[in-house]
Design a protein around this motif. Structure first.
Motif, mmCIF file in Angstrom:
data_model
loop_
_atom_site.group_PDB
_atom_site.id
_atom_site.type_symbol
_atom_site.label_atom_id
_atom_site.label_comp_id
_atom_site.label_asym_id
_atom_site.label_seq_id
_atom_site.Cartn_x
_atom_site.Cartn_y
_atom_site.Cartn_z
ATOM 1 N N LEU A 252 31.559 34.355 106.716
ATOM 2 C CA LEU A 252 31.911 34.700 105.340
ATOM 3 C C LEU A 252 32.594 33.508 104.677
ATOM 4 O O LEU A 252 33.531 32.933 105.225
ATOM 5 C CB LEU A 252 32.840 35.910 105.333
ATOM 6 N N THR A 253 32.126 33.129 103.498
ATOM 7 C CA THR A 253 32.627 31.908 102.870
ATOM 8 C C THR A 253 33.741 32.159 101.870
ATOM 9 O O THR A 253 34.496 31.256 101.551
ATOM 10 C CB THR A 253 31.480 31.172 102.160
ATOM 11 N N GLU A 254 33.837 33.361 101.353
ATOM 12 C CA GLU A 254 34.809 33.614 100.296
ATOM 13 C C GLU A 254 36.177 33.961 100.872
ATOM 14 O O GLU A 254 36.307 34.756 101.793
ATOM 15 C CB GLU A 254 34.330 34.772 99.409
ATOM 16 N N LEU A 255 37.204 33.352 100.309
ATOM 17 C CA LEU A 255 38.592 33.654 100.634
ATOM 18 C C LEU A 255 39.294 34.062 99.339
ATOM 19 O O LEU A 255 38.822 33.730 98.250
ATOM 20 C CB LEU A 255 39.285 32.429 101.237
ATOM 21 N N PRO A 256 40.421 34.748 99.432
ATOM 22 C CA PRO A 256 41.144 35.105 98.214
ATOM 23 C C PRO A 256 41.886 33.928 97.594
ATOM 24 O O PRO A 256 42.622 34.098 96.630
ATOM 25 C CB PRO A 256 42.113 36.190 98.691
ATOM 26 N N TYR A 257 41.692 32.743 98.136
ATOM 27 C CA TYR A 257 42.278 31.517 97.588
ATOM 28 C C TYR A 257 41.321 30.380 97.893
ATOM 29 O O TYR A 257 40.431 30.494 98.744
ATOM 30 C CB TYR A 257 43.650 31.241 98.211
ATOM 31 N N ASP A 258 41.493 29.268 97.211
ATOM 32 C CA ASP A 258 40.706 28.070 97.449
ATOM 33 C C ASP A 258 41.591 27.077 98.202
ATOM 34 O O ASP A 258 42.639 26.673 97.686
ATOM 35 C CB ASP A 258 40.251 27.467 96.113
ATOM 36 N N PRO A 259 41.238 26.679 99.428
ATOM 37 C CA PRO A 259 42.072 25.740 100.183
ATOM 38 C C PRO A 259 42.309 24.421 99.464
ATOM 39 O O PRO A 259 43.268 23.705 99.783
ATOM 40 C CB PRO A 259 41.282 25.520 101.482
ATOM 41 N N TRP A 260 41.436 24.101 98.490
ATOM 42 C CA TRP A 260 41.551 22.834 97.773
ATOM 43 C C TRP A 260 42.316 22.969 96.452
ATOM 44 O O TRP A 260 42.336 22.032 95.663
ATOM 45 C CB TRP A 260 40.167 22.251 97.498
ATOM 46 N N THR A 261 42.924 24.107 96.217
ATOM 47 C CA THR A 261 43.734 24.281 95.008
ATOM 48 C C THR A 261 45.101 24.827 95.390
ATOM 49 O O THR A 261 45.297 25.367 96.488
ATOM 50 C CB THR A 261 43.062 25.254 94.011
ATOM 51 N N THR A 262 46.050 24.702 94.504
ATOM 52 C CA THR A 262 47.432 25.100 94.788
ATOM 53 C C THR A 262 47.526 26.604 95.024
ATOM 54 O O THR A 262 47.122 27.413 94.186
ATOM 55 C CB THR A 262 48.350 24.708 93.607
ATOM 56 N N HIS A 263 48.035 26.946 96.185
ATOM 57 C CA HIS A 263 48.214 28.358 96.536
ATOM 58 C C HIS A 263 49.250 28.448 97.646
ATOM 59 O O HIS A 263 49.213 27.675 98.601
ATOM 60 C CB HIS A 263 46.893 28.977 97.010
ATOM 61 N N GLY A 264 50.168 29.395 97.539
ATOM 62 C CA GLY A 264 51.208 29.566 98.529
ATOM 63 C C GLY A 264 50.940 30.749 99.451
ATOM 64 O O GLY A 264 50.730 31.867 98.984
ATOM 65 N N LEU A 265 50.934 30.492 100.755
ATOM 66 C CA LEU A 265 50.819 31.559 101.745
ATOM 67 C C LEU A 265 52.203 32.142 102.009
ATOM 68 O O LEU A 265 53.180 31.400 102.180
ATOM 69 C CB LEU A 265 50.224 31.030 103.050
ATOM 70 N N THR A 266 52.298 33.454 102.074
ATOM 71 C CA THR A 266 53.584 34.129 102.225
ATOM 72 C C THR A 266 53.873 34.451 103.686
ATOM 73 O O THR A 266 52.980 34.442 104.544
ATOM 74 C CB THR A 266 53.594 35.436 101.423
ATOM 75 N N VAL A 267 55.131 34.766 103.949
ATOM 76 C CA VAL A 267 55.524 35.222 105.282
ATOM 77 C C VAL A 267 54.759 36.496 105.641
ATOM 78 O O VAL A 267 54.316 36.670 106.781
ATOM 79 C CB VAL A 267 57.044 35.466 105.340
ATOM 80 N N ALA A 268 54.614 37.400 104.681
ATOM 81 C CA ALA A 268 53.908 38.658 104.944
ATOM 82 C C ALA A 268 52.491 38.402 105.446
ATOM 83 O O ALA A 268 52.001 39.109 106.351
ATOM 84 C CB ALA A 268 53.883 39.515 103.680
ATOM 85 N N GLU A 269 51.807 37.404 104.869
ATOM 86 C CA GLU A 269 50.456 37.086 105.310
ATOM 87 C C GLU A 269 50.448 36.543 106.738
ATOM 88 O O GLU A 269 49.595 36.920 107.550
ATOM 89 C CB GLU A 269 49.827 36.070 104.360
ATOM 90 N N LEU A 270 51.389 35.660 107.057
ATOM 91 C CA LEU A 270 51.447 35.095 108.408
ATOM 92 C C LEU A 270 51.766 36.182 109.431
ATOM 93 O O LEU A 270 51.156 36.240 110.509
ATOM 94 C CB LEU A 270 52.494 33.982 108.476
ATOM 95 N N GLU A 271 52.699 37.050 109.108
ATOM 96 C CA GLU A 271 53.075 38.116 110.035
ATOM 97 C C GLU A 271 51.933 39.120 110.208
ATOM 98 O O GLU A 271 51.700 39.615 111.322
ATOM 99 C CB GLU A 271 54.341 38.807 109.554
ATOM 100 N N ALA A 272 51.225 39.428 109.131
ATOM 101 C CA ALA A 272 50.099 40.357 109.225
ATOM 102 C C ALA A 272 48.988 39.770 110.087
ATOM 103 O O ALA A 272 48.354 40.487 110.884
ATOM 104 C CB ALA A 272 49.581 40.698 107.828
ATOM 105 N N CYS A 273 48.737 38.482 109.945
ATOM 106 C CA CYS A 273 47.728 37.815 110.758
ATOM 107 C C CYS A 273 48.132 37.845 112.228
ATOM 108 O O CYS A 273 47.305 38.143 113.106
ATOM 109 C CB CYS A 273 47.535 36.384 110.281
ATOM 110 N N ALA A 274 49.398 37.538 112.509
ATOM 111 C CA ALA A 274 49.882 37.558 113.896
ATOM 112 C C ALA A 274 49.734 38.955 114.502
ATOM 113 O O ALA A 274 49.312 39.113 115.652
ATOM 114 C CB ALA A 274 51.338 37.104 113.945
ATOM 115 N N GLU A 275 50.084 39.980 113.734
ATOM 116 C CA GLU A 275 49.970 41.349 114.234
ATOM 117 C C GLU A 275 48.515 41.705 114.517
ATOM 118 O O GLU A 275 48.198 42.318 115.542
ATOM 119 C CB GLU A 275 50.560 42.327 113.220
ATOM 120 N N LYS A 276 47.610 41.314 113.625
ATOM 121 C CA LYS A 276 46.191 41.610 113.810
ATOM 122 C C LYS A 276 45.646 40.911 115.052
ATOM 123 O O LYS A 276 44.778 41.449 115.753
ATOM 124 C CB LYS A 276 45.413 41.176 112.568
#
Length: 422
Positions: A252-276
């Protein structure tokens, strides 16, 4: 588990018998052995580093919250690498390494290798570690010099030499303690004044007479110690693609952000990924993030790649928030790395200090950038395991501010499971 590289050449040296020179010695003349000790001594602390303070309990440095200098000590030159004690490294090795299971991370252009395959009863060296070739990218970001490798044929003899001229931060890299200081206050890690450091080309003629000021908080300290322990991959790309829980489709190529543009990843996202992923952090982990820069770069045209160097840098990365600082400090990671050119959201918001100042300047935490974790992601997903033994040995550049990581991983054997490449 500690490397004392110079002692290989000078076997009479016992690095642990000396103390690395601190700020108080920056302007003193030092006997030759003390000067050498400032370069060699990077042995792990005998401390277990139990009961470390939480982020909110760390003291201020002037107007900056969360200064860890007193935690590691006024003469310290390792920062959070102190957490990689012998016991921490041994535990990681015992849990993550089996002699008969080695996962090679090899470039896709190898005709004899299937990416992500597991080799048993094998001790071959990794052919594709985390870093891209030294010549990548040909047009670096942030205005840095393009890498040059001059391949010299020394005719008429059948002999060749190479001459290498690079910026140590043009590609895959560890940012060291001399890279990014406290901008408002003009100091680097452990209150080291900017004007105490030499600039320009500094020849080193005698390994027994190295100026302690030249070696102070240089990346050779991490090179002598090694950055080895349990690595943890948080695969943000797979988390958002749905591949971690089977709801999405591979590729899947689509993400909810573009890695080449300014976007901040939150703690909630990192923790959710770790839990998954089923990951539970522990003290001394080496945290690695897959955000998507390398993935997009690999699928972009060369014209789009070259255009990156010509435009203002904008990248996704971890947000510059107090919550993010608490997350990183309170989990007591030994180091953090990402596949992005900047670990943190770039550029920062107006009036927002760079996270580099806190990580490098106040904590002494290594920052890895442009790590190529694409095949690591494949192997972790196929094995269903996101922890591994991580090993990195930076270049021993005396007084250096950064280095290619020279990093690779090993995995634990899963007898009932075999990884097959598609």
């Amino acid at each position: 588990m500690t490397a004392k590289r110079l002692s290989r050449f000078f076997p009479w040296i016992s690095p642990s018998s000396f103390k690395a020179t601190g700020n108080e010695s920056l302007v003193e003349s030092a006997p030759p052995l003390r000067a050498l000790a400032a370069v060699v001594d990077a042995t792990p602390s005998a401390k277990t580093w139990k009961d470390l303070p939480n982020f909110d309990d760390l003291p201020m440095f002037k107007n900056m919250k969360g200064c860890a200098w007193e935690v590691w000590g006024k003469d310290d030159q390792l920062g959070t690498i102190n957490l990689l004690t012998d016991e921490v490294v041994k535990k990681a090795a015992a849990e993550e390494i089996m002699y008969n299971c080695f996962v090679e991370l090899v470039s896709r252009n190898s005709s004899s290798f299937k990416p992500g395959s597991v080799h048993h009863n094998s001790c071959v060296a990794s052919k594709r570690p985390f870093h891209r070739p030294l010549q990548f990218p040909s047009k670096p970001l942030f205005g840095r010099k393009s890498p040059e490798v001059n391949m010299i044929l020394k005719s008429p003899r059948v002999v060749r030499d190479d001459e290498i001229h690079i910026n140590t931060q043009s590609g895959t890299q560890w940012d060291g303690l001399r890279h990014f200081g406290l901008q408002e206050h003009g100091v680097f890690y452990n209150n080291t004044p900017q004007d105490a450091m030499e600039s320009g080309i500094v020849p080193i003629h005698d390994p027994l007479a190295i100026d302690p000021a030249l070696a102070h908080i240089g990346i050779q300290n991490w090179a002598n110690h090694g950055i080895c322990g349990r690595g943890v991959l948080l695969d943000i790309v797979r988390y958002y693609s749905g591949e971690l829980d089977g709801t999405g489709s591979p590729g899947l190529t689509e993400l909810p952000y573009d890695p080449w543009t300014t976007h901040g990843l939150t703690v909630a996202e990192l923790e959710a990924c770790a839990e998954k992923q089923g990951v539970k952090f522990r003290q001394g982990d080496i945290l690695i993030l897959r955000v998507g820069f390398i993935r997009k770069y690999q699928n972009a045209t060369q014209e789009a790649r070259d255009a990156l160097a010509a435009r203002p840098e904008t990248f996704a990365g971890i947000e510059q928030s107090e919550d993010m600082k608490r997350f990183l400090w309170n989990n007591h990671f030994a180091a953090i790395a990402s596949d992005q050119p900047a670990l943190e959201r770039w550029p920062t918001g107006e009036g927002t200090p760079h996270m580099h100042q806190t990580l490098l300047g106040l904590w002494g935490m290594p920052i890895g950038e442009m790590f190529d974790v694409e095949q690591l992601s494949q192997v972790c997903a196929k094995m269903g395991r996101y922890t591994f033994f991580f090993s990195s040995w930076p270049l021993a550049i005396i007084g250096g501010c950064a280095s290619p990581p020279n990093a690779a991983v090993r995995f634990v054997d899963l007898p009932s499971f075999r990884v097959n490449a598609s």
